[in-house]
Design an enzyme around this catalytic site. Structure first.
Site, PDB file in Angstrom:
ATOM      1  N   SER A   1       0.897  -1.327   0.065  1.00 44.33           N
ATOM      2  CA  SER A   1      -0.033  -0.043  -0.042  1.00 44.33           C
ATOM      3  C   SER A   1       0.703   1.167   0.072  1.00 44.33           C
ATOM      4  O   SER A   1       0.446   2.288   0.346  1.00 44.33           O
ATOM      5  CB  SER A   1      -0.883  -0.002   1.281  1.00 44.33           C
ATOM      6  OG  SER A   1      -1.826  -1.088   1.164  1.00 44.33           O
TER       7      SER A   1
ATOM      8  N   ILE B   1       7.119   1.228   0.629  1.00 39.60           N
ATOM      9  CA  ILE B   1       8.475   1.476   0.025  1.00 39.60           C
ATOM     10  C   ILE B   1       8.594   2.927  -0.383  1.00 39.60           C
ATOM     11  O   ILE B   1       9.659   3.536  -0.471  1.00 39.60           O
ATOM     12  CB  ILE B   1       8.613   0.422  -1.248  1.00 39.60           C
ATOM     13  CG1 ILE B   1       8.659  -0.877  -0.784  1.00 39.60           C
ATOM     14  CG2 ILE B   1      10.212   0.740  -1.765  1.00 39.60           C
ATOM     15  CD1 ILE B   1       9.403  -1.338   0.372  1.00 39.60           C
ATOM     16  N   TRP B   2       7.131   3.368  -0.824  1.00 41.15           N
ATOM     17  CA  TRP B   2       7.233   4.948  -1.254  1.00 41.15           C
ATOM     18  C   TRP B   2       7.538   5.801  -0.238  1.00 41.15           C
ATOM     19  O   TRP B   2       8.312   6.569  -0.115  1.00 41.15           O
ATOM     20  CB  TRP B   2       6.000   4.942  -2.062  1.00 41.15           C
ATOM     21  CG  TRP B   2       5.705   6.480  -2.827  1.00 41.15           C
ATOM     22  CD1 TRP B   2       6.792   7.214  -3.119  1.00 41.15           C
ATOM     23  CD2 TRP B   2       4.562   6.630  -3.247  1.00 41.15           C
ATOM     24  NE1 TRP B   2       6.228   8.189  -3.868  1.00 41.15           N
ATOM     25  CE2 TRP B   2       4.834   7.923  -3.850  1.00 41.15           C
ATOM     26  CE3 TRP B   2       3.050   6.297  -3.138  1.00 41.15           C
ATOM     27  CZ2 TRP B   2       4.047   8.732  -4.731  1.00 41.15           C
ATOM     28  CZ3 TRP B   2       2.213   7.021  -3.970  1.00 41.15           C
ATOM     29  CH2 TRP B   2       2.454   8.130  -4.711  1.00 41.15           C
TER      30      TRP B   2
ATOM     31  N   HIS C   1       3.431  -3.069   9.283  1.00 38.76           N
ATOM     32  CA  HIS C   1       2.174  -3.441   8.844  1.00 38.76           C
ATOM     33  C   HIS C   1       1.300  -4.032  10.119  1.00 38.76           C
ATOM     34  O   HIS C   1       0.437  -4.403   9.659  1.00 38.76           O
ATOM     35  CB  HIS C   1       2.381  -4.797   8.051  1.00 38.76           C
ATOM     36  CG  HIS C   1       3.215  -4.625   6.669  1.00 38.76           C
ATOM     37  ND1 HIS C   1       3.156  -3.607   6.162  1.00 38.76           N
ATOM     38  CD2 HIS C   1       4.029  -5.260   6.127  1.00 38.76           C
ATOM     39  CE1 HIS C   1       3.801  -3.373   4.840  1.00 38.76           C
ATOM     40  NE2 HIS C   1       4.405  -4.633   4.702  1.00 38.76           N
TER      41      HIS C   1
ATOM     42  N   ALA D   1      11.208  11.280  -5.659  1.00 40.69           N
ATOM     43  CA  ALA D   1       9.923  10.336  -5.036  1.00 40.69           C
ATOM     44  C   ALA D   1       9.037   9.935  -5.899  1.00 40.69           C
ATOM     45  O   ALA D   1       8.052   9.295  -5.642  1.00 40.69           O
ATOM     46  CB  ALA D   1       9.138  10.985  -3.773  1.00 40.69           C
TER      47      ALA D   1
ATOM     48  N   PHE E   1       7.375   7.935  -8.912  1.00 46.19           N
ATOM     49  CA  PHE E   1       7.603   6.439  -9.266  1.00 46.19           C
ATOM     50  C   PHE E   1       8.691   6.173 -10.173  1.00 46.19           C
ATOM     51  O   PHE E   1       9.308   5.076 -10.037  1.00 46.19           O
ATOM     52  CB  PHE E   1       6.215   5.870  -9.788  1.00 46.19           C
ATOM     53  CG  PHE E   1       6.076   4.566  -9.828  1.00 46.19           C
ATOM     54  CD1 PHE E   1       5.971   3.602  -8.776  1.00 46.19           C
ATOM     55  CD2 PHE E   1       6.296   3.811 -11.124  1.00 46.19           C
ATOM     56  CE1 PHE E   1       5.983   2.274  -8.860  1.00 46.19           C
ATOM     57  CE2 PHE E   1       6.294   2.405 -11.275  1.00 46.19           C
ATOM     58  CZ  PHE E   1       6.204   1.531 -10.174  1.00 46.19           C
TER      59      PHE E   1
ATOM     60  N   LYS F   1       4.186  -1.120 -11.418  1.00 44.69           N
ATOM     61  CA  LYS F   1       3.526  -0.063 -12.073  1.00 44.69           C
ATOM     62  C   LYS F   1       3.230   1.106 -11.202  1.00 44.69           C
ATOM     63  O   LYS F   1       3.437   2.140 -11.663  1.00 44.69           O
ATOM     64  CB  LYS F   1       2.423  -0.449 -12.847  1.00 44.69           C
ATOM     65  CG  LYS F   1       2.349  -1.456 -13.951  1.00 44.69           C
ATOM     66  CD  LYS F   1       1.074  -1.643 -14.555  1.00 44.69           C
ATOM     67  CE  LYS F   1       1.232  -2.842 -15.919  1.00 44.69           C
ATOM     68  NZ  LYS F   1       0.016  -3.100 -16.529  1.00 44.69           N
TER      69      LYS F   1
END
Length: 270
Positions: A57, A60-61, A111, A230, A232, A263
């Site tokens: 969700s 990593i971002w 998580h 940041a 993608f 993606k």
């Protein structure tokens, strides 16, 4: 390693791979009973920052965004350190990192559901950022993930995985329970909710919103750099942020071509 926590095992006999710990599914091989049993007593600092997500969700971002906000050496590429070491997982780094020796502010991702996090978070001083994502995209991302790495049991069809996902018989449990639990208990924490889709739609505004919550005042130049790095596409090509190296070290070669950051799309339009 923390990535074992993300094993979405789809074996017919769930008991061989999943363990239900206090209502939350974990992978039995990654289960550290002592650590989780004592996590309630983990010492929280007032300036600690936690990013909480259901798997796939935007975890990593978030590690990349926080690394860019807090570490100038990461923005300027003067230090070769992966974001996973700058913003480690709470539940999967205990044996590798002495959290007590880390300088403040300490940054974590996790998580865990609301009822398993350290009770010190309920004093509302430490900050929590909860990122949620459309479950359809979460499920799709999980499906491709388990079919990319040889350590997982591949799933033949998205329909087969969807059944497992909707029953909550995956690591992370039921998506609906995870999101609802944190939202319904939001008044117990100092928490900021952020939507993955909103971040995709307007990353700059989302970074500003995040900085306001964290009390970080970035210059326009720094803000521009954070937003650019940041994105993608830039993350996908960044070995310090895309987790490809870490996944290779722990999982070995991939089963098929492609990237861990596949993606990053948001099918749910807002």
């Amino acid at each position: 390693m923390l990535y074992v926590f993300c094993r979405y095992c789809i074996m017919e006999d769930l008991e061989t791979d999943l363990l239900k710990f206090k209502g939350f599914y974990v992978h039995h091989k990654a289960f550290d009973n002592d650590f989780l049993e004592n996590l309630d007593d983990f010492e929280i600092r007032d300036d600690d920052i936690f990013v909480v997500t259901y798997p796939k969700s935007g975890t990593i971002w978030a590690q990349q965004i926080l690394s860019l906000i807090y570490f100038e050496e990461h923005r300027k590429r003067t230090e070769n350190l992966e974001t996973i070491h700058r913003v480690p997982f709470l539940e999967y780094s205990s044996g590798h990192i002495d959290f007590g020796k880390r300088p403040s502010p300490r940054l974590f991702v996790t998580h865990l559901p609301y009822y398993l996090v350290p009770r010190g978070l309920k004093d509302k001083k430490a900050k929590i950022v909860y990122i949620y994502r459309n479950p359809k995209d979460v499920m799709c991302s999980c499906f491709h993930y388990v079919n990319t790495y040889p350590i997982f049991k591949a799933v033949d069809t998205i329909e087969a995985f969807m059944k497992q996902f909707l029953e909550g018989k995956v690591v992370g449990g039921l998506w609906f329970d995870h999101v609802r639990g944190w939202y319904e208990h939001r008044n117990n924490f100092n928490i900021q909710f952020m939507m993955y889709e909103e971040m995709k739609k307007d990353l700059r505004s989302s970074v500003l919103k995040l900085c306001k919550f964290l009390g970080e005042d970035l210059s326009e130049e720094t803000l521009d750099g954070v937003v650019k790095q940041a994105s993608f596409e830039n993350m996908k090509d960044d070995p310090l942020a895309n987790n490809e190296s870490t996944l290779y070290r722990n999982f070995g070669p991939k089963l098929r071509e492609g990237h861990f950051l596949r993606k990053g799309t948001a099918l749910w339009k807002i």
